[in-house]
Design a protein around this motif. Structure first.
Motif, mmCIF file in Angstrom:
data_model
loop_
_atom_site.group_PDB
_atom_site.id
_atom_site.type_symbol
_atom_site.label_atom_id
_atom_site.label_comp_id
_atom_site.label_asym_id
_atom_site.label_seq_id
_atom_site.Cartn_x
_atom_site.Cartn_y
_atom_site.Cartn_z
ATOM 1 N N GLN A 86 0.838 -1.196 0.000
ATOM 2 C CA GLN A 86 0.000 0.000 0.000
ATOM 3 C C GLN A 86 0.875 1.248 0.000
ATOM 4 O OE1 GLN A 86 -3.221 -0.490 -0.469
ATOM 5 N NE2 GLN A 86 -2.746 -2.676 -0.392
ATOM 6 N N THR A 87 0.266 2.388 -0.267
ATOM 7 C CA THR A 87 1.021 3.647 -0.280
ATOM 8 C C THR A 87 0.278 4.725 0.504
ATOM 9 O OG1 THR A 87 -0.072 4.276 -2.348
ATOM 10 C CG2 THR A 87 2.099 3.253 -2.547
ATOM 11 N N LEU B 239 -10.028 -3.569 -2.391
ATOM 12 C CA LEU B 239 -10.076 -5.022 -2.366
ATOM 13 C C LEU B 239 -11.137 -5.478 -1.383
ATOM 14 C CD1 LEU B 239 -6.201 -5.621 -2.231
ATOM 15 C CD2 LEU B 239 -7.697 -5.718 -4.241
ATOM 16 N N GLU C 123 -10.601 0.270 7.574
ATOM 17 C CA GLU C 123 -9.416 -0.260 6.885
ATOM 18 C C GLU C 123 -9.466 -1.785 6.942
ATOM 19 O OE1 GLU C 123 -6.489 0.870 5.150
ATOM 20 O OE2 GLU C 123 -6.311 -1.309 5.020
ATOM 21 N N ASP D 256 -14.205 -4.536 5.693
ATOM 22 C CA ASP D 256 -14.202 -4.240 4.262
ATOM 23 C C ASP D 256 -15.014 -2.964 4.038
ATOM 24 O OD1 ASP D 256 -14.660 -4.032 1.561
ATOM 25 O OD2 ASP D 256 -15.220 -6.140 1.285
ATOM 26 N N GLY D 257 -14.300 -1.904 3.722
ATOM 27 C CA GLY D 257 -14.953 -0.601 3.595
ATOM 28 C C GLY D 257 -15.870 -0.478 2.394
ATOM 29 N N GLY E 146 -10.373 3.164 3.769
ATOM 30 C CA GLY E 146 -8.932 3.006 3.580
ATOM 31 C C GLY E 146 -8.124 3.945 4.462
ATOM 32 N N SER F 133 -1.028 8.363 0.363
ATOM 33 C CA SER F 133 -1.434 9.142 -0.812
ATOM 34 C C SER F 133 -0.544 10.371 -0.992
ATOM 35 C CB SER F 133 -2.881 9.601 -0.665
ATOM 36 O OG SER F 133 -3.732 8.519 -0.383
ATOM 37 N N SER G 56 -2.043 4.797 6.179
ATOM 38 C CA SER G 56 -1.100 5.340 7.171
ATOM 39 C C SER G 56 -1.809 6.221 8.195
ATOM 40 C CB SER G 56 -0.053 6.190 6.460
ATOM 41 O OG SER G 56 -0.667 7.369 5.939
HETATM 42 N N1 SAH Z 1 -5.102 7.932 2.516
HETATM 43 C C1 SAH Z 1 -4.295 6.778 2.839
HETATM 44 C C2 SAH Z 1 -4.213 5.898 1.626
HETATM 45 C C3 SAH Z 1 -3.811 4.526 1.878
HETATM 46 S S1 SAH Z 1 -3.840 3.512 0.423
HETATM 47 C C4 SAH Z 1 -2.939 7.280 3.252
HETATM 48 O O1 SAH Z 1 -2.606 8.410 2.877
HETATM 49 O O2 SAH Z 1 -2.173 6.577 3.915
HETATM 50 C C5 SAH Z 1 -5.474 2.879 0.454
HETATM 51 C C6 SAH Z 1 -5.842 2.041 1.651
HETATM 52 O O3 SAH Z 1 -7.114 1.483 1.365
HETATM 53 C C7 SAH Z 1 -4.910 0.885 1.935
HETATM 54 O O4 SAH Z 1 -4.480 0.957 3.265
HETATM 55 C C8 SAH Z 1 -5.772 -0.353 1.697
HETATM 56 O O5 SAH Z 1 -5.482 -1.426 2.559
HETATM 57 C C9 SAH Z 1 -7.149 0.196 1.954
HETATM 58 N N2 SAH Z 1 -8.230 -0.583 1.357
HETATM 59 C C10 SAH Z 1 -8.292 -1.168 0.144
HETATM 60 N N3 SAH Z 1 -9.465 -1.796 -0.018
HETATM 61 C C11 SAH Z 1 -10.162 -1.595 1.130
HETATM 62 C C12 SAH Z 1 -11.446 -2.004 1.594
HETATM 63 N N4 SAH Z 1 -12.263 -2.751 0.848
HETATM 64 N N5 SAH Z 1 -11.830 -1.625 2.824
HETATM 65 C C13 SAH Z 1 -11.035 -0.872 3.615
HETATM 66 N N6 SAH Z 1 -9.812 -0.453 3.234
HETATM 67 C C14 SAH Z 1 -9.378 -0.823 2.016
#
Ligand code: SAH
Length: 222
Positions: A67-68, A217, A116, A143-144, A95, A70, A98
């Motif tokens: 993951q990253t 996901l 998350e 699961d968001g 999500g 943003s 971080s």
């Molecule tokens: N705004 C965050 C972005 C993180 S990347 C930042 O700046 O750190 C996106 C995040 O969405 C990841 O941590 C990933 O695990 C999460 N993610 C992906 N699918 C998801 C889902 N179905 N439910 C919850 N989180 C999810």
């Protein structure tokens, strides 16, 4: 973490941060409240120490688990779009990652509900927000794509991960008059969309710009 670490020195200093704020202005971010929240949020504590010196570059950086964090521009842009309709009382973030976007949003809305699917990421994020004394955030490991039914409806929804199509659950959990900012699309390209719920059955969608997000996901990771 002590004050010096929070305040930052050298590549993580106030001056370096100020340069990022100036760049965001140049890129068209106008909302002063958003710019102030970006200025007040020490991005270097949201990445590994080894990457801290790059925290105020305007780029996405790895945070583990594929993951990253943003890109600052996109965090500011999405926050600005979300808030453009007026103050928000209850907002859903999909999500946590971080926790950087979480921390920025927490300063701009009354109540933030952050979901998350990767538990260790969310635990770290929670610790960071505690360090910053941001207490108006509730966290859910889930699961968001399903939203957070118990907390719905939301007058704002922001997704940091891109589904192929906007999940029906998120549309349903958006309050009438509410705004959703979400990247949509797959490997053939994604677009950032602003969706406003006009009434019970009426959603208005505006395409903002092309973007690159990690995919939304399904399921969870412990
Ligand atoms: N705004 C965050 C972005 C993180 S990347 C930042 O700046 O750190 C996106 C995040 O969405 C990841 O941590 C990933 O695990 C999460 N993610 C992906 N699918 C998801 C889902 N179905 N439910 C919850 N989180 C999810």
């Amino acid at each position: 973490m002590n004050n010096i670490q929070l305040e930052g020195i050298g590549m993580t200093s106030r001056r370096t941060r100020e340069r990022l704020i100036n760049r965001l202005r140049e890129q068209g971010i106008r909302d002063e409240a958003v710019l102030e929240a970006m200025r007040a949020t020490p991005r270097h504590i949201f990445v590994d120490e080894a990457l801290a010196h790059r925290a105020y570059e305007d780029s996405a950086l790895p945070i583990g688990f594929n993951q990253t964090i943003s890109q600052p521009y996109i965090v500011a842009r999405m926050s600005e779009l979300l808030l453009a309709g007026g103050p928000l009382k209850r907002v859903l973030e999909v999500g946590t990652g971080s926790g950087f976007q979480t921390a920025v949003l927490a300063q701009l809305v009354d109540n933030l509900c952050s979901v998350e699917r990767i538990r260790p990421l969310q635990e770290k994020a929670r610790t960071r927000l505690q360090m910053l004394a941001l207490r108006n955030v509730q966290y859910l490991h889930s699961d968001g794509g399903m939203g957070w039914p118990a907390k719905a409806p939301f007058d704002g929804i922001l997704s940091a991960a891109a589904p192929e199509q906007v999940p029906a659950e998120l549309l349903a959990q958006l309050a009438v008059g509410g705004r959703m900012v979400i990247p949509v699309g797959g490997s053939r390209g994604q677009q950032l969309k602003l969706i406003c719920r006009r009434d019970e059955n009426n959603y208005e969608t505006e395409v903002i710009e092309g973007v690159h997000f990690v995919p939304l996901l399904s399921g969870t990771l412990r």
